[in-house]
Design an enzyme around this catalytic site. Sequence first.
Site, PDB file in Angstrom:
ATOM      1  CE  LYS A   1      11.703 -36.544 -11.718  1.00 47.73           C
ATOM      2  NZ  LYS A   1      10.544 -36.007 -12.174  1.00 47.73           N
TER       3      LYS A   1
ATOM      4  CG  ASP B   1       5.676 -37.033 -18.141  1.00 41.81           C
ATOM      5  OD1 ASP B   1       6.940 -37.429 -18.148  1.00 41.81           O
ATOM      6  OD2 ASP B   1       5.081 -36.119 -17.454  1.00 41.81           O
TER       7      ASP B   1
ATOM      8  CD1 TRP C   1       4.782 -36.474 -11.502  1.00 48.92           C
ATOM      9  CD2 TRP C   1       4.922 -34.134 -12.105  1.00 48.92           C
ATOM     10  NE1 TRP C   1       5.753 -35.869 -10.480  1.00 48.92           N
ATOM     11  CE2 TRP C   1       6.025 -34.657 -10.710  1.00 48.92           C
ATOM     12  CE3 TRP C   1       5.321 -32.968 -12.616  1.00 48.92           C
ATOM     13  CZ2 TRP C   1       6.808 -33.395 -10.303  1.00 48.92           C
ATOM     14  CZ3 TRP C   1       5.900 -32.142 -11.962  1.00 48.92           C
ATOM     15  CH2 TRP C   1       6.788 -32.200 -10.951  1.00 48.92           C
TER      16      TRP C   1
HETATM   17  C1  LIG Z   1       9.617 -34.791 -12.357  1.00 50.23           C
HETATM   18  C2  LIG Z   1       8.557 -35.082 -13.356  1.00 50.23           C
HETATM   19  C3  LIG Z   1       8.201 -34.059 -14.074  1.00 50.23           C
HETATM   20  C4  LIG Z   1       8.771 -32.705 -14.017  1.00 50.23           C
HETATM   21  O1  LIG Z   1       9.837 -32.549 -14.359  1.00 50.23           O
HETATM   22  P1  LIG Z   1      10.491 -31.049 -14.684  1.00 50.23           P
HETATM   23  O2  LIG Z   1      11.781 -31.621 -15.503  1.00 50.23           O
HETATM   24  O3  LIG Z   1      10.901 -30.462 -13.531  1.00 50.23           O
HETATM   25  O4  LIG Z   1       9.654 -30.355 -15.399  1.00 50.23           O
HETATM   26  C5  LIG Z   1       7.140 -34.314 -15.117  1.00 50.23           C
HETATM   27  N1  LIG Z   1       6.575 -35.604 -14.969  1.00 50.23           N
HETATM   28  C6  LIG Z   1       7.124 -36.566 -14.411  1.00 50.23           C
HETATM   29  C7  LIG Z   1       6.430 -37.967 -14.739  1.00 50.23           C
HETATM   30  C8  LIG Z   1       7.931 -36.302 -13.447  1.00 50.23           C
HETATM   31  O5  LIG Z   1       8.519 -37.266 -12.573  1.00 50.23           O
END
Ligand SMILES: *Cc1c(COP(=O)(O)O)cnc(C)c1O
Length: 376
Positions: free
Chosen positions: A211, A187, A117
């Site tokens: 999540k 992130d 990611w």
């Molecule tokens: C799932 C995830 C993403 C991607 O998220 P989207 O909503 O599909 O763009 C980005 N960073 C992390 C750490 C993730 O777990």
Amino acid sequence: MNHPSHVVSGITGLVANRCFNFSAGPAMLPQDVMLRMQEEFLHYQQCGASVMEISHRGETFMALAEKAEHDLRALMDVPDDYAVIFSHGGATHQAAFLALNLTAPTDKAGYVINGHWSDKAHKQAVPYCDAQVLDNTVDIDYQDIRLDVFERLDPSLAYVHITSNETIHGVQYQQAPQTGDVPLIADMCSDILSRPLDVRDYGMIYAGAQKNIGSAGLSIAIIRRDLLERQPRPIADVLNYAKQAERDSMVNTPPTHGWYVAGKVFEWLREQGGVKAMHEINQRKAKQLYETIDCSGGFYRNHIATHVRSIMNVPFQLPNQTLTDLFLAQAAEHGMVGLKGHRAVGGVRASIYNAMPESGVVCLRDFMKTFQQTHG
Ligand SMILES: *Cc1c(COP(=O)(O)O)cnc(C)c1O
């Protein structure tokens, strides 16, 4: 809460036919939240319509939106000089928005890559600035995090970007690295609200909702307001953090249902005792699984350096693919789904976000032990 219309199993605590869902995302939501949403699905409060059917500018929705932001601020202790933006799109949109909003084309921005990611976040920034890779732990298969990179930061960087928890590899920063005057951007898609943190350590925190917050389609950005003043290039209002902050995330119709779900989860988290209480539970859950792995004599293996193992995503390998397939199939028969590892790493991955009850983890732990006794 009492839900007389549902049969809740005394063993799992789940409504009939619901499984323990270990999916990495979109992920399990707290059952109580789902039941409350079901109760008000057709008519929200006294408004005679579903929350999906009402104006985002009406009193009812505005009150809901404000309360959600208020609860999030309370949960994370967000200072007033940080804006909270409820946005369309996922974490990947935010990765692009932030580069667009916080850099000019000639600016340098630093990316520390510790897995899939953070690599993807870097790629979103490349079109907008000089996006430099400060470190990339791919050489050690993302099994550890090197902190020395933060000791020699170029002070002219527009920001440093990290992914606090790498959802696929199961590697997690234990705390915010110190970045001095360079704003740290994280992130936190897969570990926001899972543990206490000091928002002031960050220039910006962002996450997609699916999540640890709510449902897909909503993402949240928490940004220090001075960063909103950068305005490095002309940006359409709808993509512009400063405009979104100024207009309370309502430059256009926001993802109203996603915002509603997030608000319900924030309410639930506050009832559970907030982030500190969740953290204690999350640590206990992760410990159950890592102990089972480490005490399996090599039947189950996790290769991440122990001090950076994720408490949210626990990936592990079995001796071979045949056993992995059998494990996944039998786990599903026992009411545990979503355990297949990401295709990049294979094996098994248990995602154990806030909504996963301890009973689900105990169920998985016991299954792992029994499976090893039979097949080990
Ligand atoms: C799932 C995830 C993403 C991607 O998220 P989207 O909503 O599909 O763009 C980005 N960073 C992390 C750490 C993730 O777990």
